[in-house]
Design an enzyme around this catalytic site. Structure first.
Site, PDB file in Angstrom:
ATOM      1  N   GLU A  61       0.807  -1.190  -0.089  1.00  0.00           N
ATOM      2  CA  GLU A  61       0.010   0.154   0.024  1.00  0.00           C
ATOM      3  C   GLU A  61       0.813   1.284   0.003  1.00  0.00           C
ATOM      4  O   GLU A  61       1.954   1.266   0.360  1.00  0.00           O
ATOM      5  CB  GLU A  61      -0.821   0.135   1.193  1.00  0.00           C
ATOM      6  CG  GLU A  61      -0.264   0.090   2.488  1.00  0.00           C
ATOM      7  CD  GLU A  61      -0.905   0.680   3.771  1.00  0.00           C
ATOM      8  OE1 GLU A  61      -1.172   2.008   3.445  1.00  0.00           O
ATOM      9  OE2 GLU A  61      -1.109   0.101   4.667  1.00  0.00           O
ATOM     10  N   LYS A  69      -5.220  -2.495  14.253  1.00  0.00           N
ATOM     11  CA  LYS A  69      -4.709  -1.512  15.316  1.00  0.00           C
ATOM     12  C   LYS A  69      -5.324  -1.339  16.597  1.00  0.00           C
ATOM     13  O   LYS A  69      -6.686  -1.663  16.618  1.00  0.00           O
ATOM     14  CB  LYS A  69      -4.890  -0.064  14.500  1.00  0.00           C
ATOM     15  CG  LYS A  69      -4.137   0.180  13.239  1.00  0.00           C
ATOM     16  CD  LYS A  69      -4.248   1.569  12.599  1.00  0.00           C
ATOM     17  CE  LYS A  69      -3.413   1.729  11.383  1.00  0.00           C
ATOM     18  NZ  LYS A  69      -4.071   0.611  10.430  1.00  0.00           N
TER      19      LYS A  69
END
Length: 320
Positions: free
Chosen positions: A39, A173
């Site tokens: 990414e 996360k």
């Protein structure tokens, strides 16, 4: 010569002109070589200016070190580029005008000739469009805290449910709702594998406090899961390969918990919601931990890129 994904004319638009595959990547795909998608949001929006360009080379270097070709994905000049050259990476890492593009944003960015960095969702979708089966990132997006009332769930999860790409990540996360994310992945029938662990990692932390349903011990085992799913062809979901950061490299758990508690209070005070939550919290972590969280972020991305390279090679050797 730039490789291009082939597609017929659609309503007068040459779709093939919208997707350019770097020659090195195109050659690897054509010859059955190993390729890893990467990414670009972490480079444009997740790392400090200057450091991001150096780290871009380090991430790609980890993929190459394990025998695969890196394909960093971004949108530049209204074109999806699968695999970036040095000048493209320079531009991506230095520009102040790089949009953050999820899947829903791609069409607008292409039509309006905007430059943009791809998220987990859009990178997964574009990797599959280009014929790439393995993708390395930092942390997966997920269900946000309070999603029962805000309906704030990352597009990453929905795209994974319909895109057959293996995503190597350090879990989700820890600022997110981890059990809610795992439950939603189960609802979407997205398999979650722990790499040499039965615990689900929490990005900055090696262990989020929750388990994983399956464990693989080698890159070949992870590749075998992908191949078995292809043969069965029961669905189009991707695979999450959760690769925890080494315990001696994780953020100190007590520091993490204190910072997270303060960060969540900051969000309430500032009234931050939606897509602005994650970047604001990551910024707060970086500032509050005096850069320690950034070091962890870089370490885990490099580890994921390395593992993704190994899995891609294992898939290539299997002839798929």
């Amino acid at each position: 010569m730039t490789g291009r994904a082939r597609s017929p004319l659609t309503h007068g638009v040459d779709v093939s002109s919208l997707l350019q595959i770097h020659p090195e990547v195109a050659d690897a795909l054509a010859t059955g070589g190993a390729v890893v998608a990467l990414e670009s949001t972490i480079l444009a929006h997740g790392l400090p200016r200057g450091d991001n360009r150096v780290i871009a080379d380090r991430i790609e270097g980890e993929v190459r070190r394990n025998g695969a070709v890196p394909a960093t994905i971004a949108v530049l000049d209204g074109v999806v580029k699968v695999g970036l050259g040095p000048a493209d990476l320079d531009r991506l890492c230095a520009s102040d005008d790089i949009a953050k593009l999820s899947v829903r944003d791609l069409g607008a960015a292409l039509a309006l000739h905007r430059d943009g960095a791809t998220t987990v969702a859009s990178t997964s979708a574009l990797a599959h469009r280009a014929g790439i089966s393995v993708f390395a990132t930092g942390g997966l997006g997920g269900v946000h805290r309070g999603a029962a009332s805000s309906f704030d769930v990352s597009a990453d999860l929905g795209v994974l449910a319909r895109t057959p790409v293996l995503v190597v990540c350090a879990g989700v996360k820890s600022i997110l709702d981890v059990p809610g994310t795992l439950e939603y992945l189960e609802t979407l029938s997205v398999p979650v594998l722990g790499y040499r662990t039965d615990r689900f990692p929490g990005f900055y932390l090696s262990d989020s406090g929750y388990g994983v349903p399956w464990t693989v011990r080698t890159p070949a085992e992870a590749a075998a899961v992908v191949l078995a799913r292809r043969e069965l062809a029961t669905d189009q979901a991707g695979v999450v390969l959760a690769n925890p950061i080494a315990p001696d490299k994780q953020l100190d758990p007590d520091l993490h918990d204190r910072t997270l508690e303060s960060g969540l209070e900051l969000l309430r005070t500032e009234g931050i919601t939606g897509k602005d939550v994650t970047p604001r919290l990551l910024e707060f972590f970086h500032h509050t931990t005096h850069g320690a969280s950034l070091t962890v972020n870089v370490d885990l991305v490099l580890s994921n890129a390395s593992l993704a390279g190994e899995v891609a090679v294992a898939l290539a050797r299997a002839g798929r």
